[in-house]
Every structure is written in C-alpha cells, then in structure tokens.
Design a protein around this motif. Structure first.
Motif, PDB file in Angstrom:
ATOM      1  N   ALA A 105      28.504  30.303  29.871  1.00  0.00           N
ATOM      2  CA  ALA A 105      29.803  29.968  30.450  1.00  0.00           C
ATOM      3  C   ALA A 105      30.931  30.751  29.792  1.00  0.00           C
ATOM      4  N   GLY A 106      30.883  30.905  28.476  1.00  0.00           N
ATOM      5  CA  GLY A 106      31.944  31.614  27.771  1.00  0.00           C
ATOM      6  C   GLY A 106      32.083  33.052  28.227  1.00  0.00           C
ATOM      7  N   GLU A 107      30.954  33.748  28.341  1.00  0.00           N
ATOM      8  CA  GLU A 107      30.953  35.153  28.767  1.00  0.00           C
ATOM      9  C   GLU A 107      31.446  35.286  30.195  1.00  0.00           C
ATOM     10  N   PHE A 108      30.982  34.413  31.079  1.00  0.00           N
ATOM     11  CA  PHE A 108      31.344  34.500  32.496  1.00  0.00           C
ATOM     12  C   PHE A 108      32.818  34.153  32.709  1.00  0.00           C
ATOM     13  N   ASN A 109      33.298  33.091  32.063  1.00  0.00           N
ATOM     14  CA  ASN A 109      34.694  32.706  32.206  1.00  0.00           C
ATOM     15  C   ASN A 109      35.634  33.752  31.603  1.00  0.00           C
ATOM     16  N   HIS A 110      35.204  34.369  30.515  1.00  0.00           N
ATOM     17  CA  HIS A 110      36.006  35.428  29.896  1.00  0.00           C
ATOM     18  C   HIS A 110      36.119  36.629  30.835  1.00  0.00           C
ATOM     19  N   TYR A 111      35.024  36.965  31.478  1.00  0.00           N
ATOM     20  CA  TYR A 111      35.035  38.076  32.444  1.00  0.00           C
ATOM     21  C   TYR A 111      35.993  37.769  33.597  1.00  0.00           C
ATOM     22  N   ALA A 112      35.953  36.531  34.105  1.00  0.00           N
ATOM     23  CA  ALA A 112      36.847  36.138  35.202  1.00  0.00           C
ATOM     24  C   ALA A 112      38.303  36.227  34.772  1.00  0.00           C
ATOM     25  N   HIS A 113      38.582  35.846  33.531  1.00  0.00           N
ATOM     26  CA  HIS A 113      39.957  35.937  33.015  1.00  0.00           C
ATOM     27  C   HIS A 113      40.371  37.400  32.850  1.00  0.00           C
ATOM     28  N   TRP A 114      39.453  38.217  32.370  1.00  0.00           N
ATOM     29  CA  TRP A 114      39.737  39.650  32.174  1.00  0.00           C
ATOM     30  C   TRP A 114      40.139  40.322  33.478  1.00  0.00           C
ATOM     31  N   LEU A 115      39.502  39.914  34.586  1.00  0.00           N
ATOM     32  CA  LEU A 115      39.842  40.495  35.883  1.00  0.00           C
ATOM     33  C   LEU A 115      41.312  40.290  36.221  1.00  0.00           C
ATOM     34  N   ARG A 116      41.899  39.220  35.725  1.00  0.00           N
ATOM     35  CA  ARG A 116      43.299  38.902  36.023  1.00  0.00           C
ATOM     36  C   ARG A 116      44.271  39.568  35.071  1.00  0.00           C
ATOM     37  N   THR A 117      43.756  40.144  33.992  1.00  0.00           N
ATOM     38  CA  THR A 117      44.637  40.774  33.007  1.00  0.00           C
ATOM     39  C   THR A 117      44.437  42.287  32.922  1.00  0.00           C
ATOM     40  N   VAL A 118      43.613  42.844  33.811  1.00  0.00           N
ATOM     41  CA  VAL A 118      43.371  44.291  33.792  1.00  0.00           C
ATOM     42  C   VAL A 118      44.692  45.035  33.989  1.00  0.00           C
ATOM     43  N   GLY A 119      44.943  45.999  33.131  1.00  0.00           N
ATOM     44  CA  GLY A 119      46.147  46.820  33.265  1.00  0.00           C
ATOM     45  C   GLY A 119      47.347  46.325  32.497  1.00  0.00           C
ATOM     46  N   GLU A 120      47.241  45.139  31.887  1.00  0.00           N
ATOM     47  CA  GLU A 120      48.373  44.640  31.091  1.00  0.00           C
ATOM     48  C   GLU A 120      48.545  45.499  29.831  1.00  0.00           C
ATOM     49  N   PRO A 121      49.786  45.700  29.357  1.00  0.00           N
ATOM     50  CA  PRO A 121      51.026  45.081  29.853  1.00  0.00           C
ATOM     51  C   PRO A 121      51.719  45.873  30.968  1.00  0.00           C
ATOM     52  N   PHE A 122      51.192  47.060  31.299  1.00  0.00           N
ATOM     53  CA  PHE A 122      51.838  47.840  32.359  1.00  0.00           C
ATOM     54  C   PHE A 122      51.819  47.069  33.679  1.00  0.00           C
TER      55      PHE A 122
END
Length: 221
Positions: free
Chosen positions: A41-58
């Motif tokens: 669960a930790g790995e999968f949820n982290h991946y899902a969160h990463w998808l929403r932060t790709v490209g930050e802070p630009f």
C-alpha cells in the motif's frame, strides 16, 4: 489544408493511427504503474501521490496530471470520431454485405468496432469508480488508491467488467498497432510488426489482469 487532410480517408486513418499510438504509450506506462500495487500500500499510494506532484515547483499541484488527461481526452475523441466516420464511409461505399466473409480476417479485425465500444464504456465506468468514486463499492477513500482498488476487485462485477474490458483491449491493440504502423508507412517488415503487436497485446492484457487476479487470490489485500 488541415480540413482537406481531415476530410480524406488517408487523413482520418492517420489521425486514428497517431491518437492510437498516444493511447498505447499511456497504457504501457499505466500498466507499469498499476503493477506497483504488488509492492504494498505504501509504494502504490506514494506513486499515486507522485503523479500529482510531477513537475513541481515549476508546475502547480496536479497540473501535469491534468495536461496528461487533456491530451488523452483529445486522443480518445479524435480516435473515436475518425473511426466512426471511416466506418460510415465504408458502409456508404458498400451498403450491401459481402456474400462470403473474408476468411483471412482475424477475430480481432472483425471485432474492432465492438471492442472500441466496450472500451469506451469501460473508461466511463473506470473513471466513475476509481477517480470520482461515484459508483465505487465499499466507500471511496480520497487519497487511498490502494484500498480503493482492493475494494473494486473484491466484488464479482468489478472483476468481470475489468477482465472483459482488458481482453477487448488486447484484441484492439493486437490489430490496432499493426494497422497504425501500416498507415504510417512502417509496413516493410509485416511479420515483425505482427509479432510486436502480439507481444504488446499479450503483455498489456496480462499486466492489467494481474491486478484483479492478485486481489482475488489474496496476494494483494
């Protein structure tokens, strides 16, 4: 010039090929991401969160994800529209059916249209299930994709819908990849292209179906 190209059959087939390849690239990446569920669960949820932060802070939170969604929506609309218009054009060109079926036409070729409809309906259900949670079973939990996936595949109908759709996807990719390559002029090595298409279809189908099978067998819980 763009309107002239779009109005031609070659132009519509090119749009179908390019949009189809865009969606195929997304499917490969999406399948790889889905398989992270087997790492917990930790790995999968982290991946899902990463998808929403790709490209930050630009890029702002979820901007990159929304750009990907917009490109995919445009690709789906372009693919479906060109497929429908080409189908209608074929029917107008020959309103009466052939006396004999073409024996060399594969099962995937004959079911491309129905496969496309099945996949279109599946996309709607999939978004309502795991993105908005509208039709989700077990209580949708925002920010907990692992648990949401387990909930979906803990129901018999969730498994049936998903597996049927993935089988349709495999057939669609098997014929569509080869057809797109032919349209774009990469048709000098026909046997090699068909082999690549078969391998891609098999890997995608197996990779996607592995997730509900993992939940059903208790490997993912």
């Amino acid at each position: 010039m763009a309107r002239t190209v779009w109005d031609s059959s070659v132009g519509k087939k090119t749009v179908m090929a390019v949009s189809g390849l865009i969606m195929l690239l997304y499917l490969v990446v999406h399948m790889i991401g889905n398989l992270k569920i087997f790492f917990g669960a930790g790995e999968f949820n982290h991946y899902a969160h990463w998808l929403r932060t790709v490209g930050e802070p630009f890029m702002h939170y979820e901007w990159t994800l929304w750009l990907i969604r917009i490109v995919l929506v445009l690709a789906v609309v372009a693919h479906a529209t060109s497929a429908y218009q080409l189908s209608r054009r074929d029917i107008r060109a020959r309103p009466s059916k052939y006396v004999h079926r073409r024996p060399r036409a594969s099962y995937a070729t004959r079911t491309m249209r129905w496969g496309g409809i099945i996949l279109g309906l599946f996309i709607v259900w999939h978004l309502l299930d795991l993105t908005t949670g509208t039709v989700h079973s077990g209580g949708f939990q925002e920010g907990h994709p692992y648990q949401n996936v387990v909930d979906t595949f803990s129901t018999w109908y969730g498994n049936v819908i998903y597996i049927v759709a993935m089988l349709a996807l495999g057939l669609h990719v098997r014929h569509g990849f080869w057809s797109a390559a032919q349209t774009l002029g990469v048709g000098t090595r026909d046997r090699a292209l068909k082999t690549v298409a078969n391998v891609l279809a098999l890997l995608l189908t197996a990779g996607f179906i592995a997730v509900p099978v993992g939940v059903m067998t208790g490997v993912v819980s």
